[in-house]
Enzyme design. Sequence first.
Site, short mmCIF file in Angstrom:
data_model
loop_
_atom_site.label_atom_id
_atom_site.label_comp_id
_atom_site.label_asym_id
_atom_site.label_seq_id
_atom_site.Cartn_x
_atom_site.Cartn_y
_atom_site.Cartn_z
N ASP A 192 30.20 34.62 49.89
CA ASP A 192 30.63 35.52 48.66
C ASP A 192 30.07 36.88 48.78
OD1 ASP A 192 32.62 35.42 46.48
OD2 ASP A 192 30.97 36.35 45.36
N SER A 193 31.05 37.86 49.08
CA SER A 193 30.46 39.07 49.33
C SER A 193 31.18 39.98 48.70
CB SER A 193 30.46 39.30 50.67
OG SER A 193 31.75 39.00 51.23
N ARG B 107 26.74 40.14 56.30
CA ARG B 107 27.04 38.87 56.92
C ARG B 107 26.28 38.34 57.67
NH1 ARG B 107 31.62 39.98 56.63
NH2 ARG B 107 31.60 39.38 54.37
N ALA C 285 39.01 31.85 52.69
CA ALA C 285 40.46 31.92 52.95
C ALA C 285 40.66 33.47 53.52
CB ALA C 285 41.58 31.88 51.93
N ASN C 286 39.43 34.14 53.75
CA ASN C 286 39.80 35.53 54.14
C ASN C 286 39.64 35.61 55.69
OD1 ASN C 286 38.52 38.18 54.99
ND2 ASN C 286 38.33 38.53 52.87
N PHE D 70 37.63 45.24 57.98
CA PHE D 70 38.58 44.85 57.06
C PHE D 70 37.93 45.26 55.70
CE2 PHE D 70 36.18 41.45 54.69
CZ PHE D 70 35.12 40.99 55.94
N GLY D 71 38.81 45.02 54.64
CA GLY D 71 38.22 45.37 53.26
C GLY D 71 37.92 46.92 53.24
N ASP E 230 35.97 48.58 54.53
CA ASP E 230 34.98 49.08 55.88
C ASP E 230 35.60 50.59 56.25
OD1 ASP E 230 33.41 46.90 56.19
OD2 ASP E 230 34.57 46.00 57.76
O1 LIG Z 1 34.78 46.25 53.97
C1 LIG Z 1 34.48 45.30 54.05
N1 LIG Z 1 33.47 44.57 55.10
C2 LIG Z 1 33.06 43.46 54.83
O2 LIG Z 1 32.37 43.17 55.63
C3 LIG Z 1 33.10 42.61 53.72
N2 LIG Z 1 32.64 41.58 53.03
C4 LIG Z 1 33.06 41.55 51.85
N3 LIG Z 1 33.96 42.59 51.69
C5 LIG Z 1 34.86 42.79 50.56
O3 LIG Z 1 34.36 41.94 49.45
C6 LIG Z 1 35.33 41.03 49.12
C7 LIG Z 1 34.92 39.45 49.13
O4 LIG Z 1 35.47 38.93 48.24
P1 LIG Z 1 35.10 37.25 48.17
O5 LIG Z 1 33.70 36.96 49.00
O6 LIG Z 1 35.52 36.57 47.09
O7 LIG Z 1 36.19 37.00 49.54
P2 LIG Z 1 37.60 36.68 49.52
O8 LIG Z 1 38.14 36.49 48.11
O9 LIG Z 1 38.31 37.95 50.16
O10 LIG Z 1 37.76 35.30 50.63
P3 LIG Z 1 36.99 34.00 50.16
O11 LIG Z 1 35.79 33.85 51.12
O12 LIG Z 1 36.59 33.99 48.57
O13 LIG Z 1 38.06 33.09 50.36
C8 LIG Z 1 36.52 41.51 49.79
O14 LIG Z 1 37.51 42.02 49.02
C9 LIG Z 1 36.42 42.09 50.81
O15 LIG Z 1 37.08 43.19 51.02
C10 LIG Z 1 33.88 43.18 52.55
N4 LIG Z 1 34.60 44.46 52.79
MG LIG Z 2 37.30 35.21 46.88
#
Ligand SMILES: O=c1[nH]c(=O)c2ncn([C@@H]3O[C@H](COP(=O)(O)OP(=O)(O)OP(=O)(O)O)[C@@H](O)[C@H]3O)c2[nH]1
Ligand SMILES: [Mg+2]
Length: 199
Positions: free
Chosen positions: A73-74, A184, A8-9, A155-156, A158
């Site tokens: 998941d990251s 990713r 959902a991101n 995003f996030g 970065d």
């Molecule tokens: O600056 C960033 N550049 C990136 O490339 C990146 N990849 C991940 N993240 C951060 O790690 C969390 C993932 O959490 P996460 O994997 O649970 O995703 P999410 O909850 O946002 O969405 P969903 O895929 O679960 O629906 C989020 O807060 C992101 O901000 C990143 N931040």
């Molecule tokens: Mg998530």
Amino acid sequence: MRIVLASANKGKIEEFKKLLPNYEVIAYSDILGKFDIPETGTSFKENAIIKASEINRRLKEQNEKHFIVISDDSGISLPILNGAPGVYSARYSGINASDKSNNEKLISELNRLNLEKSEAFYTACITIIYKDFVYTVHGFMHGMAINQEKGTNGFGYDPLFIPKGFDKTLGELDFEVKQEFSHRNRALKLAMKVLEVIL
Ligand SMILES: O=c1[nH]c(=O)c2ncn([C@@H]3O[C@H](COP(=O)(O)OP(=O)(O)OP(=O)(O)O)[C@@H](O)[C@H]3O)c2[nH]1
Ligand SMILES: [Mg+2]
């Protein structure tokens, strides 16, 4: 073949669409609507499998056929913080966390330790589910987290992250730079190899 993203991101969805130009990539919410999937795992891998499995189950329930589910998941980990934020990256500053409040929390943690910067790395675990078989791959990107936001790209976290070999944050660098060696994209390259074998 349709790829349904179990995410959902918006930032991730945009990146996957750019990284997979030859596939029909669609977010799960476009088919199933929006809902929350509790990420109860203790590793990126467990959470990626939880998300992909839930979407796979719901798509089958709706009699959808001919699809591949991909989840991601990251997060970012700092050795100096014993691996935090890690799997809690999305909710580092609490349940109603935003990118802004998460970045503020990370900055305050660095300031608490009197650090302008500290070693950090991103992890991405990508899970593929095709015909109920589950495959997982990982990708990493190493660099430094700094104690002030710079730039607005990505995003996030970065704007706080300077990749190894650069002197600018991912918030300042173009997406093409991030794309070349991001966690990713590295995981996705491995995922493509899996798809080549199984499709
Ligand atoms: O600056 C960033 N550049 C990136 O490339 C990146 N990849 C991940 N993240 C951060 O790690 C969390 C993932 O959490 P996460 O994997 O649970 O995703 P999410 O909850 O946002 O969405 P969903 O895929 O679960 O629906 C989020 O807060 C992101 O901000 C990143 N931040
Ligand atoms: Mg998530």
